[in-house]
Design an enzyme around this catalytic site. Structure first.
Site, mmCIF file in Angstrom:
data_model
loop_
_atom_site.group_PDB
_atom_site.id
_atom_site.type_symbol
_atom_site.label_atom_id
_atom_site.label_comp_id
_atom_site.label_asym_id
_atom_site.label_seq_id
_atom_site.Cartn_x
_atom_site.Cartn_y
_atom_site.Cartn_z
ATOM 1 N N LYS A 138 0.841 -1.200 0.000
ATOM 2 C CA LYS A 138 0.000 0.000 0.000
ATOM 3 C C LYS A 138 0.881 1.257 0.000
ATOM 4 O O LYS A 138 2.102 1.177 0.237
ATOM 5 C CB LYS A 138 -0.923 -0.051 1.219
ATOM 6 C CG LYS A 138 -1.977 -1.175 1.137
ATOM 7 C CD LYS A 138 -2.809 -1.232 2.419
ATOM 8 C CE LYS A 138 -3.972 -2.201 2.301
ATOM 9 N NZ LYS A 138 -4.736 -2.312 3.585
ATOM 10 N N TYR A 163 -12.355 -2.690 -3.269
ATOM 11 C CA TYR A 163 -12.920 -2.785 -1.920
ATOM 12 C C TYR A 163 -14.451 -2.725 -1.920
ATOM 13 O O TYR A 163 -15.043 -2.348 -0.917
ATOM 14 C CB TYR A 163 -12.343 -1.677 -1.040
ATOM 15 C CG TYR A 163 -10.933 -1.954 -0.546
ATOM 16 C CD1 TYR A 163 -10.638 -3.115 0.185
ATOM 17 C CD2 TYR A 163 -9.888 -1.052 -0.777
ATOM 18 C CE1 TYR A 163 -9.364 -3.370 0.642
ATOM 19 C CE2 TYR A 163 -8.599 -1.307 -0.307
ATOM 20 C CZ TYR A 163 -8.342 -2.467 0.408
ATOM 21 O OH TYR A 163 -7.072 -2.721 0.876
ATOM 22 N N PHE A 220 -15.552 3.459 7.091
ATOM 23 C CA PHE A 220 -14.178 3.807 6.723
ATOM 24 C C PHE A 220 -13.910 3.690 5.222
ATOM 25 O O PHE A 220 -12.781 3.912 4.766
ATOM 26 C CB PHE A 220 -13.161 2.945 7.508
ATOM 27 C CG PHE A 220 -13.352 1.445 7.337
ATOM 28 C CD1 PHE A 220 -12.817 0.775 6.245
ATOM 29 C CD2 PHE A 220 -14.059 0.711 8.285
ATOM 30 C CE1 PHE A 220 -12.975 -0.595 6.084
ATOM 31 C CE2 PHE A 220 -14.239 -0.673 8.127
ATOM 32 C CZ PHE A 220 -13.692 -1.317 7.026
ATOM 33 N N ASN A 272 -1.845 -0.082 7.298
ATOM 34 C CA ASN A 272 -1.311 -1.426 7.595
ATOM 35 C C ASN A 272 -0.444 -2.007 6.470
ATOM 36 O O ASN A 272 -0.277 -3.217 6.366
ATOM 37 C CB ASN A 272 -2.432 -2.366 8.037
ATOM 38 C CG ASN A 272 -3.514 -2.554 6.997
ATOM 39 O OD1 ASN A 272 -3.446 -2.000 5.900
ATOM 40 N ND2 ASN A 272 -4.523 -3.346 7.330
ATOM 41 N N HIS A 294 -1.794 -5.249 1.381
ATOM 42 C CA HIS A 294 -3.040 -5.980 1.136
ATOM 43 C C HIS A 294 -2.691 -7.384 0.685
ATOM 44 O O HIS A 294 -1.729 -7.579 -0.050
ATOM 45 C CB HIS A 294 -3.846 -5.296 0.017
ATOM 46 C CG HIS A 294 -4.924 -6.180 -0.528
ATOM 47 N ND1 HIS A 294 -6.114 -6.375 0.129
ATOM 48 C CD2 HIS A 294 -4.956 -6.983 -1.637
ATOM 49 C CE1 HIS A 294 -6.850 -7.241 -0.565
ATOM 50 N NE2 HIS A 294 -6.174 -7.623 -1.639
ATOM 51 N N GLU A 350 -8.849 -10.043 -8.209
ATOM 52 C CA GLU A 350 -7.947 -8.903 -8.007
ATOM 53 C C GLU A 350 -6.844 -8.863 -9.063
ATOM 54 O O GLU A 350 -6.458 -7.782 -9.525
ATOM 55 C CB GLU A 350 -7.388 -8.950 -6.579
ATOM 56 C CG GLU A 350 -8.497 -8.650 -5.566
ATOM 57 C CD GLU A 350 -8.170 -8.973 -4.118
ATOM 58 O OE1 GLU A 350 -7.004 -9.308 -3.825
ATOM 59 O OE2 GLU A 350 -9.084 -8.885 -3.276
HETATM 60 N N1 UDP Z 1 -9.742 -1.051 7.372
HETATM 61 C C1 UDP Z 1 -9.855 0.131 8.091
HETATM 62 N N2 UDP Z 1 -10.610 0.123 9.237
HETATM 63 C C2 UDP Z 1 -11.231 -0.993 9.695
HETATM 64 C C3 UDP Z 1 -11.115 -2.187 8.956
HETATM 65 C C4 UDP Z 1 -10.366 -2.188 7.793
HETATM 66 O O1 UDP Z 1 -9.292 1.141 7.707
HETATM 67 O O2 UDP Z 1 -11.879 -0.929 10.748
HETATM 68 C C5 UDP Z 1 -8.938 -1.070 6.146
HETATM 69 C C6 UDP Z 1 -7.572 -1.720 6.349
HETATM 70 O O3 UDP Z 1 -6.613 -0.979 5.586
HETATM 71 C C7 UDP Z 1 -7.785 -3.093 5.785
HETATM 72 C C8 UDP Z 1 -8.741 -2.802 4.633
HETATM 73 O O4 UDP Z 1 -9.611 -1.812 5.153
HETATM 74 O O5 UDP Z 1 -6.550 -3.690 5.369
HETATM 75 C C9 UDP Z 1 -9.556 -3.973 4.141
HETATM 76 O O6 UDP Z 1 -10.226 -4.553 5.228
HETATM 77 P P1 UDP Z 1 -10.304 -6.141 5.368
HETATM 78 O O7 UDP Z 1 -11.282 -6.436 6.448
HETATM 79 O O8 UDP Z 1 -10.531 -6.772 4.035
HETATM 80 O O9 UDP Z 1 -8.847 -6.500 5.933
HETATM 81 P P2 UDP Z 1 -7.589 -7.234 5.250
HETATM 82 O O10 UDP Z 1 -8.135 -8.266 4.313
HETATM 83 O O11 UDP Z 1 -6.787 -6.164 4.544
HETATM 84 O O12 UDP Z 1 -6.820 -7.819 6.405
HETATM 85 MG MG MG Z 2 -9.575 -8.119 2.841
#
Ligand code: UDP
Ligand code: MG
Length: 145
Positions: free
Chosen positions: A3, A43, A51, A106, A109, A120
């Protein structure tokens, strides 16, 4: 995908190196400035979350590095290496556990299923001409057969 925060913090090499060292094979890699509509499509399952707007802003805020890694059980294995979504809950030793402190920053991805990975790859890469079909010469030292 690394990211924008991962790129800006200088973690491209560190992150790529972890997947290389694990024994995964890189079949595609590119830097990319994400158009808003690609972030929103990527997304879309989270579009009702509060968010969602900030998340799309974040993904579009600078270059990302899109990667396709191949290996046995690669989707699950990569998710384990990446760690939990919230870096404060990611185990030490994982990418997020070692390199991040906030869910909204974080650094990486990872696709959550083979089906997501296929969707994707089709979204982020421009077709098979951007993906490579080759074998690593070290393959017999990584894979038993
Ligand atoms: N995210 C966020 N706030 C939250 C949950 C998710 O900003 O409370 C963001 C975070 O960057 C995350 C992305 O949304 O990596 C996608 O969420 P997902 O639940 O798919 O998590 P991932 O698969 O990335 O672990
Ligand atoms: Mg995810």
């Amino acid at each position: 995908m690394i990211k924008p925060d991962g790129v800006q913090r200088g973690y491209m090499g560190e992150i790529i190196s972890r997947f290389e060292k694990k024994g995964m094979v890189c079949k595609g890699l590119k830097t990319f400035m994400t158009p808003r509509e690609v972030a929103e499509e990527h997304y879309k399952d989270l579009s009702s979350k509060p968010f969602f707007g900030d998340l799309c802003d974040y993904i579009c805020s600078g270059p990302v590095v899109c990667m396709v890694w191949e290996g046995p059980g690669v989707v699950k294995s990569a998710r384990l290496m990446i760690g939990a979504t919230n870096p404060l809950e990611s185990a030490p030793g994982t990418i997020r556990g070692d390199l991040a402190v906030e869910v909204g920053r974080n650094v990486i991805h990872g696709s959550d299923s083979v089906e997501s990975a296929e969707r994707e790859i089709a979204l982020w890469f421009g077709g098979d001409d951007e993906l490579l079909d080759y074998e690593m010469c070290i393959k017999p030292w990584v894979r038993e057969e």
